[in-house]
Design a protein around this motif. Structure first.
Motif, mmCIF file in Angstrom:
data_model
loop_
_atom_site.group_PDB
_atom_site.id
_atom_site.type_symbol
_atom_site.label_atom_id
_atom_site.label_comp_id
_atom_site.label_asym_id
_atom_site.label_seq_id
_atom_site.Cartn_x
_atom_site.Cartn_y
_atom_site.Cartn_z
ATOM 1 N N LYS A 67 15.684 -1.250 -7.039
ATOM 2 C CA LYS A 67 15.491 -2.696 -6.967
ATOM 3 C C LYS A 67 14.565 -3.079 -5.813
ATOM 4 O O LYS A 67 14.789 -4.056 -5.092
ATOM 5 C CB LYS A 67 16.840 -3.424 -6.853
ATOM 6 N N ILE A 68 13.522 -2.287 -5.628
ATOM 7 C CA ILE A 68 12.497 -2.553 -4.627
ATOM 8 C C ILE A 68 11.251 -3.041 -5.355
ATOM 9 O O ILE A 68 10.850 -2.471 -6.374
ATOM 10 C CB ILE A 68 12.164 -1.288 -3.804
ATOM 11 N N ARG A 69 10.630 -4.074 -4.825
ATOM 12 C CA ARG A 69 9.427 -4.626 -5.446
ATOM 13 C C ARG A 69 8.211 -4.284 -4.585
ATOM 14 O O ARG A 69 8.196 -4.577 -3.383
ATOM 15 C CB ARG A 69 9.547 -6.138 -5.591
ATOM 16 N N ALA A 70 7.220 -3.664 -5.203
ATOM 17 C CA ALA A 70 5.995 -3.325 -4.480
ATOM 18 C C ALA A 70 5.140 -4.569 -4.298
ATOM 19 O O ALA A 70 5.028 -5.407 -5.192
ATOM 20 C CB ALA A 70 5.213 -2.260 -5.236
ATOM 21 N N ALA A 71 4.527 -4.697 -3.123
ATOM 22 C CA ALA A 71 3.638 -5.823 -2.867
ATOM 23 C C ALA A 71 2.333 -5.667 -3.630
ATOM 24 O O ALA A 71 1.736 -6.649 -4.086
ATOM 25 C CB ALA A 71 3.355 -5.937 -1.366
ATOM 26 N N VAL A 72 1.880 -4.411 -3.781
ATOM 27 C CA VAL A 72 0.646 -4.117 -4.498
ATOM 28 C C VAL A 72 0.906 -2.927 -5.409
ATOM 29 O O VAL A 72 1.443 -1.912 -4.965
ATOM 30 C CB VAL A 72 -0.519 -3.783 -3.540
ATOM 31 N N VAL A 73 0.531 -3.057 -6.681
ATOM 32 C CA VAL A 73 0.673 -1.957 -7.645
ATOM 33 C C VAL A 73 -0.718 -1.584 -8.144
ATOM 34 O O VAL A 73 -1.460 -2.452 -8.613
ATOM 35 C CB VAL A 73 1.581 -2.356 -8.825
ATOM 36 N N CYS A 74 -1.069 -0.304 -8.028
ATOM 37 C CA CYS A 74 -2.396 0.192 -8.425
ATOM 38 C C CYS A 74 -2.255 1.153 -9.593
ATOM 39 O O CYS A 74 -1.208 1.794 -9.765
ATOM 40 C CB CYS A 74 -3.071 0.907 -7.257
ATOM 41 N N SER A 75 -3.310 1.294 -10.361
ATOM 42 C CA SER A 75 -3.278 2.212 -11.501
ATOM 43 C C SER A 75 -3.328 3.670 -11.065
ATOM 44 O O SER A 75 -2.830 4.544 -11.765
ATOM 45 C CB SER A 75 -4.434 1.919 -12.463
ATOM 46 N N GLY A 76 -3.939 3.941 -9.910
ATOM 47 C CA GLY A 76 -4.071 5.322 -9.449
ATOM 48 C C GLY A 76 -3.902 5.440 -7.947
ATOM 49 O O GLY A 76 -3.874 4.442 -7.212
ATOM 50 N N LEU A 77 -3.815 6.693 -7.477
ATOM 51 C CA LEU A 77 -3.604 6.939 -6.055
ATOM 52 C C LEU A 77 -4.824 6.584 -5.217
ATOM 53 O O LEU A 77 -4.695 6.333 -4.012
ATOM 54 C CB LEU A 77 -3.236 8.409 -5.839
ATOM 55 N N ASP A 78 -6.010 6.562 -5.813
ATOM 56 C CA ASP A 78 -7.188 6.168 -5.048
ATOM 57 C C ASP A 78 -7.076 4.722 -4.581
ATOM 58 O O ASP A 78 -7.469 4.388 -3.454
ATOM 59 C CB ASP A 78 -8.457 6.383 -5.873
ATOM 60 N N GLY A 79 -6.509 3.860 -5.427
ATOM 61 C CA GLY A 79 -6.283 2.470 -5.042
ATOM 62 C C GLY A 79 -5.256 2.348 -3.932
ATOM 63 O O GLY A 79 -5.407 1.534 -3.007
ATOM 64 N N VAL A 80 -4.204 3.153 -4.006
ATOM 65 C CA VAL A 80 -3.190 3.153 -2.945
ATOM 66 C C VAL A 80 -3.812 3.573 -1.620
ATOM 67 O O VAL A 80 -3.567 2.958 -0.572
ATOM 68 C CB VAL A 80 -2.023 4.091 -3.319
ATOM 69 N N LEU A 81 -4.634 4.605 -1.634
ATOM 70 C CA LEU A 81 -5.279 5.084 -0.422
ATOM 71 C C LEU A 81 -6.181 4.013 0.179
ATOM 72 O O LEU A 81 -6.206 3.816 1.410
ATOM 73 C CB LEU A 81 -6.083 6.347 -0.721
ATOM 74 N N ALA A 82 -6.929 3.306 -0.658
ATOM 75 C CA ALA A 82 -7.809 2.250 -0.161
ATOM 76 C C ALA A 82 -7.010 1.158 0.545
ATOM 77 O O ALA A 82 -7.433 0.646 1.591
ATOM 78 C CB ALA A 82 -8.615 1.658 -1.317
ATOM 79 N N HIS A 83 -5.834 0.801 0.014
ATOM 80 C CA HIS A 83 -5.005 -0.220 0.648
ATOM 81 C C HIS A 83 -4.397 0.296 1.957
ATOM 82 O O HIS A 83 -4.287 -0.449 2.934
ATOM 83 C CB HIS A 83 -3.900 -0.676 -0.308
ATOM 84 N N LEU A 84 -4.012 1.552 1.998
ATOM 85 C CA LEU A 84 -3.485 2.133 3.227
ATOM 86 C C LEU A 84 -4.534 2.094 4.342
ATOM 87 O O LEU A 84 -4.217 1.813 5.505
ATOM 88 C CB LEU A 84 -3.050 3.579 2.984
ATOM 89 N N ARG A 85 -5.762 2.369 3.997
ATOM 90 C CA ARG A 85 -6.827 2.387 4.996
ATOM 91 C C ARG A 85 -7.073 1.008 5.598
ATOM 92 O O ARG A 85 -7.531 0.890 6.740
ATOM 93 C CB ARG A 85 -8.118 2.919 4.370
ATOM 94 N N GLU A 86 -6.745 -0.056 4.835
ATOM 95 C CA GLU A 86 -6.896 -1.407 5.363
ATOM 96 C C GLU A 86 -5.882 -1.692 6.470
ATOM 97 O O GLU A 86 -6.118 -2.528 7.328
ATOM 98 C CB GLU A 86 -6.730 -2.430 4.235
ATOM 99 N N GLY A 87 -4.738 -1.020 6.439
ATOM 100 C CA GLY A 87 -3.743 -1.169 7.500
ATOM 101 C C GLY A 87 -2.729 -2.272 7.299
ATOM 102 O O GLY A 87 -1.810 -2.425 8.114
ATOM 103 N N LEU A 88 -2.854 -3.068 6.224
ATOM 104 C CA LEU A 88 -1.895 -4.155 5.989
ATOM 105 C C LEU A 88 -0.661 -3.698 5.226
ATOM 106 O O LEU A 88 0.356 -4.398 5.215
ATOM 107 C CB LEU A 88 -2.575 -5.289 5.216
ATOM 108 N N TRP A 89 -0.759 -2.556 4.595
ATOM 109 C CA TRP A 89 0.329 -2.084 3.752
ATOM 110 C C TRP A 89 0.760 -0.672 4.135
ATOM 111 O O TRP A 89 -0.023 0.115 4.677
ATOM 112 C CB TRP A 89 -0.095 -2.056 2.280
ATOM 113 N N CYS A 90 1.997 -0.355 3.801
ATOM 114 C CA CYS A 90 2.490 1.020 3.781
ATOM 115 C C CYS A 90 2.529 1.432 2.309
ATOM 116 O O CYS A 90 2.161 0.651 1.431
ATOM 117 C CB CYS A 90 3.872 1.110 4.412
ATOM 118 N N ALA A 91 2.998 2.624 2.017
ATOM 119 C CA ALA A 91 3.036 3.067 0.622
ATOM 120 C C ALA A 91 4.096 4.130 0.434
ATOM 121 O O ALA A 91 4.542 4.767 1.394
ATOM 122 C CB ALA A 91 1.674 3.603 0.192
ATOM 123 N N VAL A 92 4.494 4.302 -0.828
ATOM 124 C CA VAL A 92 5.303 5.452 -1.225
ATOM 125 C C VAL A 92 4.466 6.229 -2.221
ATOM 126 O O VAL A 92 4.002 5.682 -3.229
ATOM 127 C CB VAL A 92 6.646 5.028 -1.843
#
Length: 296
Positions: free
Chosen positions: A207-232
């Protein structure tokens, strides 16, 4: 029965249209129809429900379709093996289905395959687990890097390769950079980014809601590099990080509880030349992957 007549039948069954099937087979529509009638005569059954257009297959036609695909695959494997002998190496295309969580590991496999089979090519598709199963059973794929089947996969061989332990990812300047005291409880307090698959499989049950959902891991990595988000992220995410990435990874679950990922291939004896080449490459990389993931 001629191989090309069987090829015409399988093409029609897949296209479900006489005109398109004739074009793909390089014959006229009357020639296609004549060849299909001859196949039915040879087998002694009606295969196609006919009207003014293609209406589907009979029950016998559905059974012949399964066997037809197998026969054509075996014939193609024979031609490929003989052609490879003449040209000095494996030719053709290796068709590989890949789960998104396994995608970062594919380049290592591709490099090994290319080095061993320079005349061959790779076609890599990122697919859901059910699509990989369908592709293998329909002989559209030689292999699938995917999660362990929940049920016994009849007609398929499963080779486990690594554990898909979920990891918490954050920048080195994040308060959790030194570690998480309470695992998922800590992680859920942060704005999280995840792939669609990770959000469905790991987030939804908790029951955890992601703030950002991406189709692939490349999108997750790009958001991590911005520094505003964490990730699983899955374990294989390590292979996407460069030396310049200020990103740390921490385990969230006991690794023994993590699901297993690996290679699915058709249970055919002998394997097709492409499938055997894939199995050889995976066998060579298996120990490296197993050792590298926990220690990377």
């Amino acid at each position: 029965m001629l191989i090309r007549h069987l090829d015409f039948f399988v093409t029609l069954a897949e296209e479900r249209h006489f005109g398109r099937a004739a074009d793909l087979c390089g014959v006229t529509q009357p020639a296609l129809s004549l060849a299909l009638r001859k196949l039915e005569e040879d087998l002694g059954v009606t295969l196609i429900l006919r009207g003014q257009r293609f209406m589907g297959l009979t029950a016998e036609g559905e059974r012949v379709l399964i066997w037809g695909r197998r026969i054509l695959a075996d014939y193609g494997d024979l031609r490929a093996a003989l052609d490879g002998r003449r040209k000095g190496g494996l030719t053709g295309t290796l068709r590989l289905g890949v789960l998104s969580a396994a995608a970062p590991l594919v380049p290592a496999l591709s490099a090994r395959f290319e080095a061993r089979n320079p005349l061959a090519r790779l076609s890599i598709s990122q697919l859901a687990p059910e699509a990989i199963l369908a592709g293998l059973r329909g002989l559209a794929l030689e292999g699938g890097l995917t999660r362990a089947p929940e049920e016994e996969a009849e007609g398929l061989v499963w080779t486990p390769l690594w554990r898909e332990a979920p990891l918490f990812a954050c920048r080195k300047d994040h308060p959790f950079a030194s570690g998480l005291a309470h695992g998922w409880s800590d992680a859920s307090t942060q704005p999280l980014c995840a792939t669609e698959e990770m959000a469905r499989r790991e987030f939804a049950p908790r029951k955890i809601r992601a703030a950002v959902v991406c189709s692939g891991l490349d999108g997750v990595l790009a958001h991590l590099r911005e520094g505003l988000w964490c990730a699983v992220v899955p374990e294989a995410f390590r292979h996407l990080l460069s030396a310049e990435d200020d990103i740390l990874l921490h385990p969230l679950d006991d690794e023994e509880a993590a699901p297993s990922l690996g290679l699915l291939t058709a249970a055919r004896a002998p394997p097709s030349p492409m499938a055997q080449a894939l199995l050889d490459c995976v066998a060579a990389l298996r120990e490296e992957w197993t050792q590298a993931a926990p220690s990377a």
